[in-house]
Design a protein around this motif. Structure first.
Motif, PDB file in Angstrom:
ATOM      1  N   ALA A 146     -41.431  -8.858   9.014  1.00  0.00           N
ATOM      2  CA  ALA A 146     -40.167  -9.567   8.812  1.00  0.00           C
ATOM      3  C   ALA A 146     -39.341  -8.771   7.812  1.00  0.00           C
ATOM      4  N   ARG A 161     -36.648 -17.753   1.897  1.00  0.00           N
ATOM      5  CA  ARG A 161     -37.550 -17.069   2.838  1.00  0.00           C
ATOM      6  C   ARG A 161     -38.902 -16.789   2.203  1.00  0.00           C
ATOM      7  N   LYS A 184     -40.726 -20.112   2.253  1.00  0.00           N
ATOM      8  CA  LYS A 184     -41.099 -20.535   3.606  1.00  0.00           C
ATOM      9  C   LYS A 184     -42.243 -19.701   4.179  1.00  0.00           C
ATOM     10  N   THR A 185     -42.227 -18.400   3.911  1.00  0.00           N
ATOM     11  CA  THR A 185     -43.190 -17.499   4.549  1.00  0.00           C
ATOM     12  C   THR A 185     -44.408 -17.188   3.693  1.00  0.00           C
ATOM     13  N   HIS A 196     -44.535 -14.622   1.867  1.00  0.00           N
ATOM     14  CA  HIS A 196     -44.551 -13.165   1.686  1.00  0.00           C
ATOM     15  C   HIS A 196     -44.254 -12.798   0.234  1.00  0.00           C
TER      16      HIS A 196
END
Length: 153
Positions: free
Chosen positions: A100, A114, A117-118, A120
């Protein structure tokens, strides 16, 4: 009767909130890896540089994957299971494909969302497929410390 203006008060340059975009806080000088690089070399670099992973690029600087400490845990687990040393395994065998990415024009609030949410730790930033930088959770925190009270919108 005079003309009525319904445009409202115009913002002056001093009143316009400054944009806090990914491109302003991303790291541009990156430690990158190649698909044909050995896993043991990657482990050594991660330890020496005190990082948890990095982008994998081809000879044309095209982003082809990400290698992370999580990927390395798979290598270590497989080595133990098969009772074989890490040896000559390659980045291409363990990297995460199609990582991503985030747009350089995105604001830090989008980046923070983000990350939440992820889960990462980092997002590569590309332009036409070529790696131009990377934004990490820490970069977003640094950006947040520079925000003024009226910019938290």
């Amino acid at each position: 009767m005079g003309i009525k203006n319904f445009m409202g008060k115009r913002e002056t340059a001093a009143n316009v909130p400054q944009k806090f975009q990914v491109k302003d806080f991303m790291t541009r000088k990156l430690i990158t890896f190649s698909p044909d690089q050995g896993i043991t070399e990657v482990m050594d670099i991660l330890l020496k540089q005190r990082i948890t992973g990095g982008p994998v690029v081809d000879a044309n600087n095209q982003l082809v994957g990400i290698i992370s400490d999580t990927d390395l845990m798979h290598v270590i687990g497989e080595s133990r299971y098969h009772n074989m040393p890490v040896g000559n395994r390659l980045v291409s065998d363990y990297m995460s494909l199609q990582p991503a990415t985030i747009d350089e024009e995105a604001d830090i609030f989008d980046a923070a969302a983000r990350f939440l949410k992820t889960g990462h730790r980092r997002f590569p930033v590309t332009s036409e497929g070529k790696l131009i930088g990377q934004i990490s959770r820490m970069d977003v925190i640094i950006a947040a410390t520079k925000l003024k009270g009226d910019q938290w919108r």
